[in-house]
Enzyme design. Structure first.
Site, short mmCIF file in Angstrom:
data_model
loop_
_atom_site.label_atom_id
_atom_site.label_comp_id
_atom_site.label_asym_id
_atom_site.label_seq_id
_atom_site.Cartn_x
_atom_site.Cartn_y
_atom_site.Cartn_z
N GLU A 32 8.15 -3.88 4.31
CA GLU A 32 8.67 -2.63 4.80
C GLU A 32 8.41 -1.46 3.77
OE1 GLU A 32 9.33 -1.89 7.79
OE2 GLU A 32 9.05 -3.97 8.39
N HIS A 55 1.64 -1.46 8.40
CA HIS A 55 1.63 -2.60 8.67
C HIS A 55 0.14 -3.24 9.27
CE1 HIS A 55 5.60 -3.71 8.62
NE2 HIS A 55 5.98 -2.48 9.25
N HIS A 98 3.54 4.68 8.96
CA HIS A 98 4.53 3.37 8.63
C HIS A 98 3.82 2.30 9.29
CE1 HIS A 98 7.82 1.01 7.56
NE2 HIS A 98 7.70 0.37 8.61
N GLU A 99 3.65 2.66 10.78
CA GLU A 99 3.09 1.52 11.65
C GLU A 99 1.82 1.22 11.05
OE1 GLU A 99 5.41 -0.18 13.29
OE2 GLU A 99 6.91 1.40 12.83
#
Length: 306
Positions: free
Chosen positions: A213, A172, A168-169
């Site tokens: 997100e 980004h 997930h990070e």
């Protein structure tokens, strides 16, 4: 972390790498699973539609290159300070320190076809959390990005769930969210004082943050390639305990929420939509992820055969 750094960090979800001059290039990591390496994958392939549309708009806007350069230069000091703070008070993951976690990071970065492995730190905290610092995404390979996971997160989640959260990070970083969301915020600033237009601009920016997100939840799924792993990580984070493990029940809960919301009084629905949030509602994230997992878009990326 001192108050000045915390104040600066509130401006961005990520920052600029600045101190290291020889970041670790990705070598073939020790494989812990048989997940497919998504060679050549572009962020546009997994971005949420709103995230994709607004990113394209601002990347092509007049003077965007000048603004990008100014943002990177002006905020590089934030990353420098955070890196020093982490080096002084957290544990830097490496082949010699938490090597299994280091390999997990390398594997996740390899799956998403990232040229440079971000620096990973473990921060002591009773709160299960993760965050990233990277204003520039992958554009400047001489300066590795920073990803931080907390000790509580490592204790609460399985190794596969931790890797999904790292994914997930990395989403980004792959999407350069800090850069484009900052550009969007700067562009909307002159409009905020205008009647009606200002509130609409702020609403759109808020929706973009939530869509970002969703994009990164998709990145987590691309790393794990198992929706139950990502849902399991979300379940433990949202429940605040590792004892909540029934992901199917949590998916059913998200469907129950959507049905009740659909049948709710219009005033109730409007009140929920007006709430200001930094992240989407937990059950909506699970529902969105489940829908994307079943989509032709996801299957095309990972070459899933029917």
């Amino acid at each position: 972390m001192n108050k000045t750094l915390i104040s600066l960090l509130l401006l961005l979800p990520s920052g600029i790498g600045a101190l290291s001059t020889t970041p670790p290039a990705i070598t073939t990591p020790t494989r812990h699973n048989n997940n497919k390496i998504l060679k050549g994958i572009d962020a546009s392939q997994f971005r949420h539609p709103l995230d994709r549309d607004l990113t394209n708009f601002f990347s092509k806007a007049p003077l965007s290159n000048i603004a990008t350069f100014a943002i990177k230069r002006s905020l590089s000091i934030v990353e420098q300070g955070v890196r020093l703070d982490l080096l002084s008070s957290s544990v830097k993951v490496s082949p010699n320190q938490l090597p299994e976690l280091y390999e997990s990071m390398k594997e996740a970065a390899s799956i998403l076809d990232m040229d440079v492995v971000p620096e990973l730190y473990v921060q002591s905290s009773p709160q299960a959390n993760a965050y990233t610092l990277a204003l520039h995404g992958q554009e400047d390979n001489s300066k590795p990005a920073i990803v931080v996971v907390t000790s509580a997160l490592l204790d609460r989640c399985t190794d596969a769930e931790v890797q999904a959260i790292i994914g997930h990070e990395l989403g980004h970083l792959k999407c350069s969210h800090s850069l484009y969301l900052t550009l969007g915020g700067l562009a909307s600033t002159p409009l905020r004082g205008l009647p009606l237009v200002g509130s609409q601009a702020e609403k759109l920016l808020q929706e973009w943050r939530l869509a970002a997100e969703y994009s990164c939840d998709r990145a987590a799924l691309l790393v794990s390639q198992d929706v139950s792993i990502v849902a399991g990580a979300m379940l433990k984070l949202f429940a605040g305990t590792s004892r909540a493990t029934n992901t199917e029940a949590f998916v059913d809960q998200s469907r129950e929420y959507e049905q009740l919301l659909k049948d709710a009084n219009p005033m109730v629905r409007a009140s929920i939509r007006m709430q200001q949030r930094t992240h989407p509602l937990p059950v909506k994230r699970v529902g969105e992820l489940e829908n994307w997992f079943r989509s032709d878009e996801y299957k095309a990326i990972v070459n899933v055969e029917e």
